[in-house]
Design a protein around this motif. Structure first.
Motif, PDB file in Angstrom:
ATOM      1  N   ASP A  14      -1.808 -16.442 -48.718  1.00  0.00           N
ATOM      2  CA  ASP A  14      -1.555 -15.031 -49.014  1.00  0.00           C
ATOM      3  C   ASP A  14      -2.789 -14.341 -49.576  1.00  0.00           C
ATOM      4  OD1 ASP A  14       1.120 -15.106 -48.234  1.00  0.00           O
ATOM      5  OD2 ASP A  14       1.784 -15.811 -50.209  1.00  0.00           O
ATOM      6  N   LEU A  15      -3.885 -15.094 -49.750  1.00  0.00           N
ATOM      7  CA  LEU A  15      -5.076 -14.541 -50.391  1.00  0.00           C
ATOM      8  C   LEU A  15      -5.903 -13.722 -49.411  1.00  0.00           C
ATOM      9  CD1 LEU A  15      -6.336 -17.594 -52.493  1.00  0.00           C
ATOM     10  CD2 LEU A  15      -4.858 -15.726 -53.226  1.00  0.00           C
ATOM     11  N   LYS A  16      -6.477 -12.652 -49.937  1.00  0.00           N
ATOM     12  CA  LYS A  16      -7.448 -11.863 -49.197  1.00  0.00           C
ATOM     13  C   LYS A  16      -8.792 -12.055 -49.891  1.00  0.00           C
ATOM     14  CE  LYS A  16      -3.974  -8.384 -48.029  1.00  0.00           C
ATOM     15  NZ  LYS A  16      -3.552  -6.964 -48.225  1.00  0.00           N
ATOM     16  N   PRO A  17      -9.686 -12.846 -49.314  1.00  0.00           N
ATOM     17  CA  PRO A  17     -10.962 -13.120 -49.977  1.00  0.00           C
ATOM     18  C   PRO A  17     -11.715 -11.841 -50.307  1.00  0.00           C
ATOM     19  CG  PRO A  17     -10.657 -14.585 -48.107  1.00  0.00           C
ATOM     20  CD  PRO A  17      -9.561 -13.566 -48.039  1.00  0.00           C
ATOM     21  N   TYR A  18     -12.351 -11.832 -51.464  1.00  0.00           N
ATOM     22  CA  TYR A  18     -13.136 -10.678 -51.903  1.00  0.00           C
ATOM     23  C   TYR A  18     -14.328 -10.490 -50.976  1.00  0.00           C
ATOM     24  CZ  TYR A  18     -15.943  -7.634 -54.898  1.00  0.00           C
ATOM     25  OH  TYR A  18     -16.690  -6.596 -55.396  1.00  0.00           O
ATOM     26  N   TYR A 123      -7.438  -8.561 -59.424  1.00  0.00           N
ATOM     27  CA  TYR A 123      -6.137  -8.711 -60.082  1.00  0.00           C
ATOM     28  C   TYR A 123      -5.103  -9.250 -59.082  1.00  0.00           C
ATOM     29  CZ  TYR A 123      -8.514  -5.253 -63.065  1.00  0.00           C
ATOM     30  OH  TYR A 123      -9.430  -4.573 -63.820  1.00  0.00           O
ATOM     31  N   ASP A 124      -5.145  -8.699 -57.884  1.00  0.00           N
ATOM     32  CA  ASP A 124      -4.239  -9.167 -56.833  1.00  0.00           C
ATOM     33  C   ASP A 124      -4.575 -10.600 -56.431  1.00  0.00           C
ATOM     34  OD1 ASP A 124      -2.199  -8.218 -54.605  1.00  0.00           O
ATOM     35  OD2 ASP A 124      -3.795  -9.298 -53.559  1.00  0.00           O
ATOM     36  N   PHE A 125      -5.864 -10.889 -56.319  1.00  0.00           N
ATOM     37  CA  PHE A 125      -6.303 -12.226 -55.918  1.00  0.00           C
ATOM     38  C   PHE A 125      -5.807 -13.293 -56.888  1.00  0.00           C
ATOM     39  CE2 PHE A 125      -9.360 -15.707 -56.213  1.00  0.00           C
ATOM     40  CZ  PHE A 125      -9.478 -16.114 -54.894  1.00  0.00           C
ATOM     41  N   ILE A 126      -6.006 -13.077 -58.172  1.00  0.00           N
ATOM     42  CA  ILE A 126      -5.607 -14.064 -59.178  1.00  0.00           C
ATOM     43  C   ILE A 126      -4.096 -14.243 -59.186  1.00  0.00           C
ATOM     44  CG2 ILE A 126      -5.583 -14.567 -61.651  1.00  0.00           C
ATOM     45  CD1 ILE A 126      -8.318 -14.837 -60.123  1.00  0.00           C
ATOM     46  N   VAL A 331     -23.430   1.855 -49.254  1.00  0.00           N
ATOM     47  CA  VAL A 331     -22.375   2.362 -50.138  1.00  0.00           C
ATOM     48  C   VAL A 331     -21.124   1.528 -49.899  1.00  0.00           C
ATOM     49  CG1 VAL A 331     -23.333   4.700 -50.227  1.00  0.00           C
ATOM     50  CG2 VAL A 331     -21.622   4.115 -48.465  1.00  0.00           C
ATOM     51  N   ARG A 332     -20.019   1.898 -50.533  1.00  0.00           N
ATOM     52  CA  ARG A 332     -18.752   1.171 -50.394  1.00  0.00           C
ATOM     53  C   ARG A 332     -17.756   2.060 -49.688  1.00  0.00           C
ATOM     54  NH1 ARG A 332     -17.477  -4.078 -50.340  1.00  0.00           N
ATOM     55  NH2 ARG A 332     -16.465  -4.904 -52.195  1.00  0.00           N
ATOM     56  N   THR A 333     -17.159   1.576 -48.624  1.00  0.00           N
ATOM     57  CA  THR A 333     -16.166   2.375 -47.901  1.00  0.00           C
ATOM     58  C   THR A 333     -14.840   2.390 -48.648  1.00  0.00           C
ATOM     59  OG1 THR A 333     -15.503   0.461 -46.579  1.00  0.00           O
ATOM     60  CG2 THR A 333     -17.212   1.891 -45.663  1.00  0.00           C
ATOM     61  N   GLY A 334     -14.102   3.480 -48.486  1.00  0.00           N
ATOM     62  CA  GLY A 334     -12.840   3.623 -49.195  1.00  0.00           C
ATOM     63  C   GLY A 334     -11.648   3.023 -48.495  1.00  0.00           C
ATOM     64  N   ASP A 335     -11.810   2.586 -47.241  1.00  0.00           N
ATOM     65  CA  ASP A 335     -10.668   2.023 -46.528  1.00  0.00           C
ATOM     66  C   ASP A 335     -10.130   0.775 -47.213  1.00  0.00           C
ATOM     67  OD1 ASP A 335     -13.079   0.795 -45.854  1.00  0.00           O
ATOM     68  OD2 ASP A 335     -12.383   0.170 -43.879  1.00  0.00           O
ATOM     69  N   ILE A 336     -11.000   0.008 -47.896  1.00  0.00           N
ATOM     70  CA  ILE A 336     -10.543  -1.198 -48.593  1.00  0.00           C
ATOM     71  C   ILE A 336      -9.648  -0.856 -49.770  1.00  0.00           C
ATOM     72  CG2 ILE A 336     -12.532  -2.562 -47.873  1.00  0.00           C
ATOM     73  CD1 ILE A 336     -13.730  -2.122 -50.655  1.00  0.00           C
ATOM     74  N   PHE A 337      -9.694   0.398 -50.202  1.00  0.00           N
ATOM     75  CA  PHE A 337      -8.840   0.865 -51.296  1.00  0.00           C
ATOM     76  C   PHE A 337      -7.661   1.690 -50.796  1.00  0.00           C
ATOM     77  CE2 PHE A 337     -13.277   0.891 -53.000  1.00  0.00           C
ATOM     78  CZ  PHE A 337     -13.151  -0.197 -53.854  1.00  0.00           C
ATOM     79  N   GLY A 338      -7.545   1.812 -49.479  1.00  0.00           N
ATOM     80  CA  GLY A 338      -6.476   2.628 -48.918  1.00  0.00           C
ATOM     81  C   GLY A 338      -6.838   4.091 -48.777  1.00  0.00           C
ATOM     82  N   TYR A 339      -8.134   4.414 -48.849  1.00  0.00           N
ATOM     83  CA  TYR A 339      -8.617   5.787 -48.727  1.00  0.00           C
ATOM     84  C   TYR A 339      -9.682   5.823 -47.627  1.00  0.00           C
ATOM     85  CZ  TYR A 339      -6.259   7.281 -53.010  1.00  0.00           C
ATOM     86  OH  TYR A 339      -5.319   7.593 -53.958  1.00  0.00           O
TER      87      TYR A 339
END
Length: 368
Positions: A14-18, A123-126, A331-339
């Motif tokens: 169920d893990l999504k690697p960082y 937090y989700d990973f742990i 930069v960091r894309t927002g899709d990984i955060f749902g944006y």
């Protein structure tokens, strides 16, 4: 064996690697360019304190020895800085390791862990790693919805994570609101306040949860040397909690978990108050410039109390991300955060900020 996956513990599937920010070297290799700047991982653009670098040079000839497993001098320096006894601290190989130790110490399978979303993905990973159940509460106007988090607490809830300032939005939880929130939480629930960006906050209504640790054994505070102190590559973070909590966490801590160089550099970095202020000033001035630029470009952004800004491009952020890579900017894309139309950009040096804005403006103009 026909199916090696059957060997794996069920929870790991169920893990999504960082996925970390793209390294500078990788971008330079892929695009055959030099001078790439990274505004993706909220690192200090000034680098580490000169005092920390000197401490590293002095310690390099001692790396044949095991480090101090108790981190005595670092705990002593933290205790002096935060006016707490040394038994209130635990040091980790980055706060990531402390988060993992919290899971190993406190979480049983099927117990519930509550945190806002979007927020720090670890937090989700742990939670999932330990076979516990994540409960996400959407941000309200990009800020933690403490009332809804409190409503979600039940008899199976064990941990609550509050990222303050929050990553990726840079918003904060008001100190008084946090205190009132704690009054609603049952005694058997631990509240972990992640203050990775604490040193950048200027809002007068903000209060560090370190003060609450002195009053409430349920409160655990996390901080890091990876951000304003510029030591991300050394991996060192720390937790602050009541001694009874620290004693429990120490039961799962690996021996010698923080390397010798990291300990020496962290002590020196803590002592270098001048560099800390310089690093803070660079970010505060940089945010002013970026805010003005975003207003000129008519781009929506979330005012931030951290060293990054969450920005709405009103178009596919991954496309803009790829275009910025060709310009040598990460930069960091927002899709990984749902944006999917947002990016998170770290505040850099004045030169880096100007280069980012010039490249962004060029890319946006080309796509009108």
């Amino acid at each position: 064996m026909d199916d090696v996956n059957r060997l794996g513990r069920r929870a790991i599937f169920d893990l999504k690697p960082y996925v970390p920010g793209k390294p500078i070297e990788e971008v330079e290799r892929e695009y055959g360019i030099t001078g790439v700047i990274k505004l993706a991982s909220n690192e200090n653009p000034l680098g580490p304190s000169p005092a920390a670098l000197n401490a590293l040079k002095d310690a390099i000839n001692k790396v044949h020895n095991y480090p101090d497993g108790n981190c005595y001098y670092l705990k002593k320096e933290l205790a002096n800085s935060l006016h707490l006894p040394e038994d209130h601290f635990i040091i980790g190989n980055g706060t990531d390791e402390i988060l993992k130790m919290l899971g190993e110490t406190f979480l049983n399978p099927r117990e519930r862990v509550i945190f806002a979303w979007p927020s720090f993905s670890e937090y989700d990973f742990i939670t999932r790693l330990m076979g516990a159940r994540p409960v996400t509460v959407p941000l309200r106007n990009f800020v933690h919805d403490l009332d809804e988090i409190a409503r979600q607490v039940d008899e199976e809830t064990k941990l609550i994570f509050i990222c303050n300032p929050n990553n990726p939005t840079g918003t904060i939880v008001d100190g008084q609101d946090l205190r009132l929130f704690l009054n609603q939480i049952p005694s058997g629930v631990l509240v972990v306040v992640d203050e990775a960006y604490y040193e950048y906050v200027t809002a007068p209504q903000y209060t560090s949860a370190v003060e609450l640790v002195k009053e409430d054994e349920r409160v655990i505070v996390l901080r890091t040397f990876s951000k304003i102190y510029g030591l991300a590559g050394l991996r060192v973070g720390y937790g602050i909690a009541a001694p009874k909590i620290i004693q429990l966490i120490n039961r799962v801590r690996e021996p010698f978990n923080v390397n010798l160089l990291a300990q020496k550099a962290a002590v020196a970095a803590l002592q270098d108050k001048e560099f800390l202020q310089q690093s803070r000033d660079v970010v505060l001035k940089g945010k002013e410039y970026l805010y003005d630029s975003f207003a000129r470009l008519k781009l929506e952004y979330v005012p931030s109390e951290a060293n990054f800004i969450f920005l709405n491009l009103k178009r596919d952020s991954r496309e803009v991300f790829m275009s910025l890579l060709k310009e040598g900017i990460i930069v960091r894309t927002g899709d990984i955060f749902g944006y999917p139309t947002w990016i998170r950009v770290t505040v850099g040096t004045p030169e880096q900020n100007k280069r980012f804005i010039a490249s962004l403006e060029k890319i946006l103009d080309d796509r009108v």
